[in-house]
Design a protein around this motif. Structure first.
Motif, PDB file in Angstrom:
ATOM      1  N   SER A  96      -1.776  53.611  33.838  1.00 33.81           N
ATOM      2  CA  SER A  96      -1.061  53.528  35.124  1.00 33.81           C
ATOM      3  C   SER A  96       0.454  53.482  34.981  1.00 33.81           C
ATOM      4  O   SER A  96       1.140  52.983  35.856  1.00 33.81           O
ATOM      5  CB  SER A  96      -1.530  52.317  35.945  1.00 33.81           C
ATOM      6  OG  SER A  96      -2.894  52.401  36.217  1.00 33.81           O
ATOM      7  N   GLN A  99       4.651  57.379  35.562  1.00 31.82           N
ATOM      8  CA  GLN A  99       5.947  57.795  36.105  1.00 31.82           C
ATOM      9  C   GLN A  99       6.982  56.704  35.811  1.00 31.82           C
ATOM     10  O   GLN A  99       7.179  55.800  36.603  1.00 31.82           O
ATOM     11  CB  GLN A  99       5.828  58.050  37.603  1.00 31.82           C
ATOM     12  CG  GLN A  99       6.948  58.851  38.187  1.00 31.82           C
ATOM     13  CD  GLN A  99       6.606  59.263  39.609  1.00 31.82           C
ATOM     14  OE1 GLN A  99       5.954  58.534  40.342  1.00 31.82           O
ATOM     15  NE2 GLN A  99       7.061  60.447  39.992  1.00 31.82           N
ATOM     16  N   THR A 103       2.716  53.882  38.493  1.00 39.27           N
ATOM     17  CA  THR A 103       1.605  54.793  38.761  1.00 39.27           C
ATOM     18  C   THR A 103       2.109  56.004  39.543  1.00 39.27           C
ATOM     19  O   THR A 103       2.850  55.853  40.515  1.00 39.27           O
ATOM     20  CB  THR A 103       0.524  54.065  39.586  1.00 39.27           C
ATOM     21  OG1 THR A 103       0.131  52.893  38.878  1.00 39.27           O
ATOM     22  CG2 THR A 103      -0.686  54.951  39.817  1.00 39.27           C
ATOM     23  N   CYS A 104       1.710  57.198  39.135  1.00 41.33           N
ATOM     24  CA  CYS A 104       2.116  58.416  39.843  1.00 41.33           C
ATOM     25  C   CYS A 104       1.196  58.661  41.039  1.00 41.33           C
ATOM     26  O   CYS A 104       0.147  58.023  41.174  1.00 41.33           O
ATOM     27  CB  CYS A 104       2.107  59.618  38.899  1.00 41.33           C
ATOM     28  SG  CYS A 104       0.464  60.163  38.398  1.00 41.33           S
ATOM     29  N   LEU A 105       1.586  59.585  41.885  1.00 44.22           N
ATOM     30  CA  LEU A 105       0.828  59.891  43.098  1.00 44.22           C
ATOM     31  C   LEU A 105      -0.612  60.305  42.827  1.00 44.22           C
ATOM     32  O   LEU A 105      -1.520  59.979  43.586  1.00 44.22           O
ATOM     33  CB  LEU A 105       1.502  61.023  43.881  1.00 44.22           C
ATOM     34  CG  LEU A 105       2.692  60.662  44.746  1.00 44.22           C
ATOM     35  CD1 LEU A 105       3.302  61.924  45.343  1.00 44.22           C
ATOM     36  CD2 LEU A 105       2.285  59.694  45.838  1.00 44.22           C
ATOM     37  N   THR A 106      -0.840  61.026  41.757  1.00 42.41           N
ATOM     38  CA  THR A 106      -2.173  61.583  41.504  1.00 42.41           C
ATOM     39  C   THR A 106      -2.966  60.812  40.450  1.00 42.41           C
ATOM     40  O   THR A 106      -4.041  61.240  40.045  1.00 42.41           O
ATOM     41  CB  THR A 106      -2.049  63.058  41.078  1.00 42.41           C
ATOM     42  OG1 THR A 106      -1.181  63.135  39.948  1.00 42.41           O
ATOM     43  CG2 THR A 106      -1.525  63.915  42.220  1.00 42.41           C
ATOM     44  N   HIS A 107      -2.468  59.662  40.037  1.00 36.42           N
ATOM     45  CA  HIS A 107      -3.132  58.886  38.981  1.00 36.42           C
ATOM     46  C   HIS A 107      -4.605  58.614  39.304  1.00 36.42           C
ATOM     47  O   HIS A 107      -5.483  58.837  38.472  1.00 36.42           O
ATOM     48  CB  HIS A 107      -2.397  57.562  38.746  1.00 36.42           C
ATOM     49  CG  HIS A 107      -3.091  56.690  37.769  1.00 36.42           C
ATOM     50  ND1 HIS A 107      -2.997  56.876  36.412  1.00 36.42           N
ATOM     51  CD2 HIS A 107      -3.948  55.637  37.951  1.00 36.42           C
ATOM     52  CE1 HIS A 107      -3.745  55.972  35.791  1.00 36.42           C
ATOM     53  NE2 HIS A 107      -4.325  55.213  36.707  1.00 36.42           N
ATOM     54  N   HIS A 108      -4.877  58.156  40.508  1.00 34.06           N
ATOM     55  CA  HIS A 108      -6.250  57.786  40.861  1.00 34.06           C
ATOM     56  C   HIS A 108      -7.165  59.010  40.937  1.00 34.06           C
ATOM     57  O   HIS A 108      -8.349  58.930  40.588  1.00 34.06           O
ATOM     58  CB  HIS A 108      -6.271  56.977  42.158  1.00 34.06           C
ATOM     59  CG  HIS A 108      -5.513  55.690  42.022  1.00 34.06           C
ATOM     60  ND1 HIS A 108      -5.953  54.654  41.242  1.00 34.06           N
ATOM     61  CD2 HIS A 108      -4.313  55.304  42.525  1.00 34.06           C
ATOM     62  CE1 HIS A 108      -5.081  53.667  41.280  1.00 34.06           C
ATOM     63  NE2 HIS A 108      -4.062  54.035  42.055  1.00 34.06           N
TER      64      HIS A 108
END
Length: 155
Positions: A96, A99, A103-108
């Motif tokens: 996580s 960035q 955590t980046c926008l598309t991590h999940h």
């Protein structure tokens, strides 16, 4: 996701072993010839597979390797894990911190993909793969190719 040659070759070699080791051990040389994988590389992979309890080695004349468990008990994910491969689709290895520590926008999204891949590989066994008609066809073709090469090199 980054499944490298190491993971692919390990699964290929284990599938070859499942298909060809009916009663007698299979030499790494035989697997190397059928699958066009370096013998030295197979030796490294099989040392890891043996330590993970997936194969047993048999020494001496007629020696080689056998599956340590029934083909239905060996899932593809256990082979990949044995050779220290990762099927993580994130850039941060799931930490996580993609960035600059956050955590980046598309991590999940990528974590969910990694989970789907893991579940898929957990659900596929060597027994299932070796029973597939397309895989049986390829295995027969590979054996014929190796047999022909041996005959062609005989005096």
């Amino acid at each position: 996701m980054r499944l490298t040659t190491k993971g692919r070759y390990a699964v290929t070699a284990m599938l070859d072993l499942a298909i060809n080791a009916d009663t007698a051990p299979i030499s790494l040389g035989d697997i190397a010839r059928r699958q066009d994988i370096s013998l030295a590389y197979l030796e490294q992979l099989f040392a890891r597979l043996r330590r993970a309890g997936l194969v047993n080695s048999v020494r001496g004349p007629g020696g080689g390797y056998l599956l340590a468990q029934a083909p239905g008990a060996i899932c593809v994910s256990s082979i990949v894990d044995a050779v220290d491969e990762s099927v993580d689709a994130t850039r941060c290895q799931g930490l996580s911190d993609c960035q600059q520590g956050d955590t980046c926008l598309t991590h999940h999204l990528w974590c969910e993909l990694s989970g789907q891949i893991r579940r898929f590989l957990d659900a596929v066994t060597l027994e299932q793969l070796s029973a597939r008609p397309d895989i049986q066809h390829i295995a027969r073709r590979q054996q014929v190719r190796v047999d022909d090469a041996i005959l062609a090199s005989a005096p």
